[in-house]
Design an enzyme around this catalytic site. Structure first.
Site, PDB file in Angstrom:
ATOM      1  N   ASP A  60       0.856  -1.181   0.000  1.00 56.27           N
ATOM      2  CA  ASP A  60       0.000   0.000   0.000  1.00 56.27           C
ATOM      3  C   ASP A  60       0.895   1.236   0.000  1.00 56.27           C
ATOM      4  O   ASP A  60       1.647   1.455   0.946  1.00 56.27           O
ATOM      5  CB  ASP A  60      -0.891  -0.036   1.244  1.00 56.27           C
ATOM      6  CG  ASP A  60      -1.817   1.164   1.350  1.00 56.27           C
ATOM      7  OD1 ASP A  60      -1.745   2.080   0.507  1.00 56.27           O
ATOM      8  OD2 ASP A  60      -2.619   1.194   2.311  1.00 56.27           O
ATOM      9  N   TYR A 153      -7.211  16.466  -5.983  1.00 51.27           N
ATOM     10  CA  TYR A 153      -6.380  15.812  -7.002  1.00 51.27           C
ATOM     11  C   TYR A 153      -5.386  16.801  -7.607  1.00 51.27           C
ATOM     12  O   TYR A 153      -4.199  16.484  -7.775  1.00 51.27           O
ATOM     13  CB  TYR A 153      -7.285  15.230  -8.087  1.00 51.27           C
ATOM     14  CG  TYR A 153      -6.577  14.417  -9.134  1.00 51.27           C
ATOM     15  CD1 TYR A 153      -6.089  13.152  -8.851  1.00 51.27           C
ATOM     16  CD2 TYR A 153      -6.417  14.907 -10.434  1.00 51.27           C
ATOM     17  CE1 TYR A 153      -5.446  12.384  -9.812  1.00 51.27           C
ATOM     18  CE2 TYR A 153      -5.778  14.151 -11.407  1.00 51.27           C
ATOM     19  CZ  TYR A 153      -5.301  12.887 -11.092  1.00 51.27           C
ATOM     20  OH  TYR A 153      -4.659  12.142 -12.058  1.00 51.27           O
ATOM     21  N   SER A 154      -5.863  18.015  -7.922  1.00 58.55           N
ATOM     22  CA  SER A 154      -4.975  19.029  -8.488  1.00 58.55           C
ATOM     23  C   SER A 154      -3.860  19.389  -7.511  1.00 58.55           C
ATOM     24  O   SER A 154      -2.704  19.565  -7.907  1.00 58.55           O
ATOM     25  CB  SER A 154      -5.769  20.289  -8.858  1.00 58.55           C
ATOM     26  OG  SER A 154      -6.703  20.014  -9.890  1.00 58.55           O
ATOM     27  N   ALA A 155      -4.201  19.480  -6.227  1.00 55.67           N
ATOM     28  CA  ALA A 155      -3.192  19.780  -5.210  1.00 55.67           C
ATOM     29  C   ALA A 155      -2.139  18.681  -5.142  1.00 55.67           C
ATOM     30  O   ALA A 155      -0.936  18.956  -5.064  1.00 55.67           O
ATOM     31  CB  ALA A 155      -3.860  19.946  -3.844  1.00 55.67           C
ATOM     32  N   SER A 156      -2.582  17.442  -5.182  1.00 51.03           N
ATOM     33  CA  SER A 156      -1.640  16.313  -5.096  1.00 51.03           C
ATOM     34  C   SER A 156      -0.724  16.258  -6.309  1.00 51.03           C
ATOM     35  O   SER A 156       0.480  16.016  -6.184  1.00 51.03           O
ATOM     36  CB  SER A 156      -2.398  14.994  -4.934  1.00 51.03           C
ATOM     37  OG  SER A 156      -3.093  14.622  -6.116  1.00 51.03           O
ATOM     38  N   LYS A 157      -1.289  16.494  -7.492  1.00 54.07           N
ATOM     39  CA  LYS A 157      -0.493  16.402  -8.710  1.00 54.07           C
ATOM     40  C   LYS A 157       0.429  17.611  -8.887  1.00 54.07           C
ATOM     41  O   LYS A 157       1.521  17.498  -9.449  1.00 54.07           O
ATOM     42  CB  LYS A 157      -1.411  16.238  -9.928  1.00 54.07           C
ATOM     43  CG  LYS A 157      -2.153  14.906  -9.960  1.00 54.07           C
ATOM     44  CD  LYS A 157      -1.189  13.722  -9.998  1.00 54.07           C
ATOM     45  CE  LYS A 157      -1.896  12.404 -10.200  1.00 54.07           C
ATOM     46  NZ  LYS A 157      -0.968  11.261 -10.319  1.00 54.07           N
ATOM     47  N   ILE A 186      -7.037  10.837 -21.080  1.00 53.35           N
ATOM     48  CA  ILE A 186      -6.520   9.584 -21.627  1.00 53.35           C
ATOM     49  C   ILE A 186      -7.594   8.504 -21.535  1.00 53.35           C
ATOM     50  O   ILE A 186      -8.248   8.339 -20.494  1.00 53.35           O
ATOM     51  CB  ILE A 186      -5.270   9.118 -20.842  1.00 53.35           C
ATOM     52  CG1 ILE A 186      -4.192  10.211 -20.845  1.00 53.35           C
ATOM     53  CG2 ILE A 186      -4.730   7.812 -21.424  1.00 53.35           C
ATOM     54  CD1 ILE A 186      -3.649  10.577 -22.199  1.00 53.35           C
TER      55      ILE A 186
END
Length: 241
Positions: A60, A153-157, A186
């Site tokens: 994990d 998600y944007s923050a993580s990426k 994609i």
């Protein structure tokens, strides 16, 4: 024996296609999965058809202790990896006022936390081995321009981009490159429920990309020819900015 590349989240989607593409180009592959070992075993059988070696690690990416234990044991037994592709990631989309603490924590811990948890037991052995290694982190167009309903998600990426750029500076003198690939829309099993035709209207090339098109870029960044490319974010997005 070929150069060995660890690919996280490689039982499906972009990770699977990357594993197959690299195998076709002579790399030995260390697959990774968290829960779906059966899918990983199926990918392993496909990889072996290309005459390269492969194995599976199960852990994990949010569990730091487990990452350390499993990865260190594998390195001790089989040697250090030439390359690492940090592909494992999740989404949990909702507009910010409706986002739960769990939505935020799970996405950040998996996507950005996984960057640290996976690389921490790898980087020092890479340095010690004096190989001209390759690290590729999978970011996203969402990490560059943001995306509605994806604050987490944007923050993580975006965080992955910052981390990769900083790590690239630290490892440059060791001849280890660190780059980001930032896919746009994609085709995958995750896009089946999306309003595909509506999304295409906003993409200059008017189509979704394929996992193979992402994998081909990763393959290049793993090559010896890419030895002078580091700290970069390369998009595969059909012109979507």
């Amino acid at each position: 024996m070929g150069k060995v590349v660890l690919i996280t989240g490689s039982s499906r989607g972009i990770g699977k296609e990357t594993a197959l593409y690299l195998a076709q180009n002579g790399f030995d592959i260390v697959l990774h999965c968290n829960k779906n070992i059966q899918k990983a075993q199926e990918v392993l059988e496909e990889i072996k058809k290309y005459g390269v070696r492969g194995r599976i690690l199960q852990f994990d990416t949010t569990n730091r202790e487990q990452c350390q234990k499993v990865i260190s044991k594998d390195i001790e037994k089989n040697g250090i990896y030439y390359g690492v592709v940090l592909n494992a990631g999740i989404t949990s989309d909702s507009v910010f006022p409706s986002m739960t603490d769990e939505d935020w924590d799970n996405v950040l811990n998996t996507n950005l936390g996984g960057f640290y948890n996976v690389l921490k037991p790898i980087v020092m052995p890479m340095i010690a081995s004096r190989i001209k290694g390759r690290i590729v982190a999978m970011s996203s167009v969402s990490g560059i321009r943001g995306n509605y309903g994806q604050v987490n998600y944007s923050a993580s990426k975006a965080g992955i981009i910052g981390a990769a750029k900083a790590l690239a500076l630290e490892l440059a003198k060791r001849k280890i490159t660190v780059n980001c690939v930032a896919p746009g829309a994609i085709e995958s099993d995750m896009t089946h429920d999306l309003p595909v035709e509506e999304i295409k209207k906003h993409i200059p090339m008017k189509r979704f990309g394929t996992a193979k098109e992402v994998a081909s870029l990763v393959n290049y960044l793993m090559s010896e020819d890419a030895g002078y490319i580091t700290g970069q974010v390369i998009s595969v997005n059909g012109g979507l900015y």
